[in-house]
Structures are given as structure tokens and as C-alpha cells.
Design an enzyme around this catalytic site. Sequence first.
Site, PDB file in Angstrom:
ATOM      1  N   LEU A  12       0.818  -1.220   0.000  1.00 57.22           N
ATOM      2  CA  LEU A  12       0.000   0.000   0.000  1.00 57.22           C
ATOM      3  C   LEU A  12       0.851   1.270   0.000  1.00 57.22           C
ATOM      4  CD1 LEU A  12      -2.566  -1.237   2.670  1.00 57.22           C
ATOM      5  CD2 LEU A  12      -2.768  -1.368   0.175  1.00 57.22           C
TER       6      LEU A  12
ATOM      7  N   GLU B 294       0.498   5.923  -0.793  1.00 54.16           N
ATOM      8  CA  GLU B 294      -0.355   7.092  -0.561  1.00 54.16           C
ATOM      9  C   GLU B 294      -1.643   7.064  -1.400  1.00 54.16           C
ATOM     10  OE1 GLU B 294       0.258   9.808   1.546  1.00 54.16           O
ATOM     11  OE2 GLU B 294       1.881   8.582   2.346  1.00 54.16           O
TER      12      GLU B 294
ATOM     13  N   HIS C 179      -3.429   4.358  -2.223  1.00 53.74           N
ATOM     14  CA  HIS C 179      -4.389   3.530  -1.477  1.00 53.74           C
ATOM     15  C   HIS C 179      -4.878   4.270  -0.231  1.00 53.74           C
ATOM     16  CE1 HIS C 179      -1.760   0.342  -3.409  1.00 53.74           C
ATOM     17  NE2 HIS C 179      -2.966  -0.015  -3.836  1.00 53.74           N
TER      18      HIS C 179
ATOM     19  N   ASP D 284      -6.144   3.844 -12.464  1.00 52.89           N
ATOM     20  CA  ASP D 284      -6.608   2.734 -13.301  1.00 52.89           C
ATOM     21  C   ASP D 284      -7.970   3.138 -13.858  1.00 52.89           C
ATOM     22  OD1 ASP D 284      -4.528   0.605 -12.768  1.00 52.89           O
ATOM     23  OD2 ASP D 284      -5.139   1.096 -10.745  1.00 52.89           O
TER      24      ASP D 284
ATOM     25  N   ARG E  27       4.108  -0.675  -8.490  1.00 56.22           N
ATOM     26  CA  ARG E  27       5.127  -1.131  -9.445  1.00 56.22           C
ATOM     27  C   ARG E  27       6.291  -0.148  -9.576  1.00 56.22           C
ATOM     28  NH1 ARG E  27       0.392  -3.651 -12.215  1.00 56.22           N
ATOM     29  NH2 ARG E  27       0.830  -5.883 -12.276  1.00 56.22           N
TER      30      ARG E  27
HETATM   31  O1  PAF Z   1      -6.536  -2.116  -8.697  1.00 57.69           O
HETATM   32  C1  PAF Z   1      -6.181  -3.152  -8.097  1.00 57.69           C
HETATM   33  O2  PAF Z   1      -5.336  -3.152  -7.194  1.00 57.69           O
HETATM   34  C2  PAF Z   1      -6.813  -4.479  -8.483  1.00 57.69           C
HETATM   35  O3  PAF Z   1      -7.047  -4.542  -9.846  1.00 57.69           O
HETATM   36  C3  PAF Z   1      -8.080  -4.816  -7.679  1.00 57.69           C
HETATM   37  C4  PAF Z   1      -9.190  -3.815  -7.947  1.00 57.69           C
HETATM   38  C5  PAF Z   1      -7.763  -4.825  -6.195  1.00 57.69           C
HETATM   39  C6  PAF Z   1      -8.596  -6.196  -8.067  1.00 57.69           C
HETATM   40  O4  PAF Z   1      -7.658  -7.188  -7.800  1.00 57.69           O
END
Ligand code: PAF
Length: 280
Positions: free
Chosen positions: A33, A35, A37, A150, A187
Amino acid sequence: MDICYTVKEVRTKINEWKKQGLTVGFVPTMGYLHEGHKSLMEAARAHNDKVAVSIFVNPMQFGPSEDLKTYPRDFNRDIKLCESVGVDLIFHPEPSEMYDDNFCSYVDMNGLTAELCGKSRPGHFRGVQTVVLKLFNIVKPDRAYFGQKDAQQLAVIKRMVADLNADVEIIGCPIIREADGLAKSSRNTYLSKDERAAALILSKSLDLGKKLIEQGETDAKKVIEAISNNIKTEPLARIDYVSAVDFNTIKPVDKIGKSVLIAIAVYIGKTRLIDNFITD
Ligand code: PAF
């Protein structure tokens, strides 16, 4: 904070909360995790009585040649970050808890997954949709929080929820960036020092595209070309895609108007990074 490893443990806790009439905000994650998240958890904390976070590196959304094995993991650090935000429950299942030996049902979509990451990573969104719907069925959240980094995932999840009448409100949250502009991502940890410096080409090139649009450019081809040419000035960068699509349908657009997603995926060395912006 409760840490649950099984579906049964989560259900027991969530049912207790629901009986008390409490609302649940949910942040699905793959851990490691950062910032970005944290901002989702803070939004969930602000708008709900209880906050649940899942930490599960979902094998189903990785292609055979992708980084499932090397995907960064640090559960103890993740626990601390969740505690610091006041998360009430972490769900951290083993893959076998999510997918038993007889597992054979999937969630898939036509349309929104044909472009961008859906094109470059076949099967990726089937894995994402399947695990997210499973998580919704387990956690039964009132609201679920997804980052705009995303952006295609956010659009796909919104569509899936509408199409399948999942009883959850999807909240999109802004991209969180490092001080120098790089979008936060688990990443980023793969990048060497030189690659980390080179990775700035993503946000810089998007800024250039944004400026062109602000100056009145509406031709998607011209904006895409300007962004692509700028990325190509960085020797460590290799373009996967630079695209302009409607944010809701993820269909390519010729003219740039409102709600257009300008999205890029670029390899810096071996690391594939994504970034984007959406027009007002
Ligand atoms: O964005 C992510 O980290 C993943 O695609 C998710 C939404 C947790 C699903 O595994």
C-alpha cells in the site's frame, strides 16, 4: 482492527455491523500500500461507519508472462498503514480461499475492455471483474473506492455494477502523485534510479497534452501524436499505447470534448507504467 483470512470470518464481522445499521466503505487492493491507497481509505473513512480493505494479489488478473510472482508484497507494513487510517477490517485471503479447485465461473464484458489495457493484457479485466464481484459479494459494501489511475478499471467496474445490479456505489478518487509528478504505483518499486528519473516522461508528456487541449486543440490525433513524440525523446521509454477514448464507453474519439480519457501505458525498462487524465 480485525484481520480476516477466510470468507466466513469477514461475513461474521460484516453481518454484525449490518445488524447495527452501520455503513461499510470498501477499498479493494493488491497490497504493498502507498499514498494512493491511503487516499482511498481516507475517503472511505470519511463517508462510512466502518472501513474494510482487501489485500489480495489476484492471480486471475495476471497474464502468463506478467509479474504475479514478483509483485511486491509486505503485509506487516500494509497492516500499519491501514491502522494509521483507522481501517476496521482487513481481508487477506489465500488464493485457495478465493478460488477452490472446482472454481469455473467468471465475469466478462464486451466493449469497454477492447481498448487500452484490455487490448494489451488479454484476460486482465475478466480477472479483475471476477475478483471484484466476488469481493463485493463477500464484503457487501455500501460504497467501494477505486483510483482514477486505473481509469479503465474504474469505468469497467462502474459498468459491471450497473449491468449486473450490484448493490454498491462506486466512488472514483483522484490520482495521487509523487512531488515530481510520477503517479504513485506499487510497481514504481521495480524502477532503478535511472528508470525512476526516466519515468517522469509519463506525467510530463501528459502535461504537454493537457496544455495543448487547454490551448484549444480538439483533434485527438494531434494530441496523441504530441504526447507520443514527447515520450519517444526518453531513451528508456517504450510506448505500449497512447489513446484518447470516451471515459464512459472506452471507445476511441476523434474530437476531444468533455469526459475524454487520455491514457498512456509506457514501458520504462521492463516495468509497464500507466497514467492518464480526463478532460472536464
Ligand atoms: O486495482 C487493483 O489493485 C486491483 O485490480 C483490484 C481492484 C484490487 C482487483 O484485484
